[in-house]
Design a protein around this motif. Structure first.
Motif, PDB file in Angstrom:
ATOM      1  N   VAL A   1      43.890  30.621  46.079  1.00  0.00           N
ATOM      2  CA  VAL A   1      43.234  31.125  47.294  1.00  0.00           C
ATOM      3  C   VAL A   1      43.880  30.517  48.541  1.00  0.00           C
ATOM      4  O   VAL A   1      44.190  31.224  49.504  1.00  0.00           O
ATOM      5  CB  VAL A   1      41.713  30.838  47.268  1.00  0.00           C
TER       6      VAL A   1
ATOM      7  N   GLN B   1      37.822  31.530  53.113  1.00  0.00           N
ATOM      8  CA  GLN B   1      38.249  32.411  52.021  1.00  0.00           C
ATOM      9  C   GLN B   1      37.770  31.883  50.667  1.00  0.00           C
ATOM     10  O   GLN B   1      37.428  32.678  49.779  1.00  0.00           O
ATOM     11  CB  GLN B   1      39.775  32.577  52.023  1.00  0.00           C
TER      12      GLN B   1
ATOM     13  N   SER C   1      33.223  34.925  42.801  1.00  0.00           N
ATOM     14  CA  SER C   1      34.113  35.615  41.850  1.00  0.00           C
ATOM     15  C   SER C   1      34.825  34.658  40.894  1.00  0.00           C
ATOM     16  O   SER C   1      35.442  35.108  39.935  1.00  0.00           O
ATOM     17  CB  SER C   1      35.144  36.463  42.604  1.00  0.00           C
TER      18      SER C   1
ATOM     19  N   TRP D   1      42.414  27.759  40.841  1.00  0.00           N
ATOM     20  CA  TRP D   1      41.811  28.817  41.659  1.00  0.00           C
ATOM     21  C   TRP D   1      41.909  28.465  43.139  1.00  0.00           C
ATOM     22  O   TRP D   1      42.279  29.300  43.964  1.00  0.00           O
ATOM     23  CB  TRP D   1      40.359  29.009  41.229  1.00  0.00           C
TER      24      TRP D   1
ATOM     25  N   ARG E   1      34.153  32.931  50.511  1.00  0.00           N
ATOM     26  CA  ARG E   1      34.028  34.371  50.245  1.00  0.00           C
ATOM     27  C   ARG E   1      34.319  34.721  48.790  1.00  0.00           C
ATOM     28  O   ARG E   1      33.747  35.664  48.254  1.00  0.00           O
ATOM     29  CB  ARG E   1      34.971  35.152  51.155  1.00  0.00           C
ATOM     30  N   SER E   2      35.212  33.995  48.164  1.00  0.00           N
ATOM     31  CA  SER E   2      35.579  34.314  46.781  1.00  0.00           C
ATOM     32  C   SER E   2      34.899  33.392  45.761  1.00  0.00           C
ATOM     33  O   SER E   2      35.146  33.509  44.568  1.00  0.00           O
ATOM     34  CB  SER E   2      37.097  34.269  46.617  1.00  0.00           C
ATOM     35  N   TYR E   3      34.023  32.519  46.234  1.00  0.00           N
ATOM     36  CA  TYR E   3      33.374  31.532  45.358  1.00  0.00           C
ATOM     37  C   TYR E   3      32.600  32.195  44.217  1.00  0.00           C
ATOM     38  O   TYR E   3      32.678  31.767  43.075  1.00  0.00           O
ATOM     39  CB  TYR E   3      32.457  30.632  46.190  1.00  0.00           C
TER      40      TYR E   3
END
Length: 164
Positions: free
Chosen positions: A64, A43, A50, A60, A46-48
Motif C-alpha cells: 500500500v 490509504q 480489505s 500488505w 481505506r484498505s484496512y
C-alpha cells in the motif's frame, strides 16, 4: 474511538518506521515527506477492511505504501483527502543522532537516485524483509529479487563512494 480505530492506530504506531522510510525515499522535502506519510496512512485506513491476512501485515503495508508513493508522485497531485482520519492524529518523528543522521541522509540520497522498483527492493532489504516477501510485494520472482539486490549492493557502494 472504536476498537477498529484503536487496532489501526496501534498498527500504525508499531510500523511507523516502515511508512517513514517509504516517505523519505519517494520525496525530496520534509513537507512532501510529511504529506506522503499522511497519505499513506489514509490509504492504509481505506484498505484496512480489505486486508484478509493472506500475507504478513508488513507485506500488505509495504504494498500500500509503495503504491501510494509511486502513484501520488507520478500524478504530481498534492491534495490528499484527510477527512476520514479527523479523530486520529499520527506524529511524524525524526531521529536525533547527528553522525548517524548524516550516514542515513547519504544513504537516502543515493537510494533516491535509483528507479522506483530498485528503491523499494533496497528499502525492504534494509528492513530485513525476506526475498519471498519482497517478491510478493513487488510482483516479481524471488530469484529476481535476489539477483536485483546483489546488483544493487554493488551499485550502492559505487554511489556512496561517489557522493561521500
Amino acid at each position: 474511538m472504536d476498537s477498529k480505530q484503536k487496532e489501526f492506530s496501534q498498527l500504525i504506531k508499531g510500523n511507523q518506521g516502515l511508512i517513514i522510510k517509504v516517505s523519505r525515499l519517494y520525496t525530496n522535502s520534509l513537507e512532501d515527506e510529511q504529506d506522503l506519510f499522511q497519505e499513506i496512512v489514509l490509504q492504509l485506513w481505506r484498505s484496512y477492511d480489505s486486508f484478509k491476512g493472506n500475507s504478513k501485515i508488513s507485506t500488505w503495508m509495504y504494498r500500500v505504501a509503495l503504491n501510494t508513493a509511486i502513484t501520488l508522485f507520478r500524478k504530481k497531485t498534492k491534495s490528499p483527502l484527510t477527512s476520514e482520519l479527523d479523530e486520529v492524529h499520527f506524529e511524524y518523528e525524526q531521529e536525533e543522532d547527528d553522525e548517524k543522521q548524516a550516514q542515513i541522509s547519504l544513504l537516502y540520497k543515493v537510494i533516491k537516485l535509483l528507479p522506483n522498483v530498485e528503491r523499494a527492493i533496497v528499502m525492504m532489504y534494509l528492513d530485513d524483509v525476506s526475498y519471498k516477501e519482497i517478491a510478493e510485494t513487488l510482483g516479481i520472482t524471488e530469484v529476481n529479487a535476489r539477483v536485483k539486490m546483489n546488483r544493487l549492493k554493488k551499485t550502492l557502494k559505487e554511489l556512496m563512494t561517489q557522493h561521500a
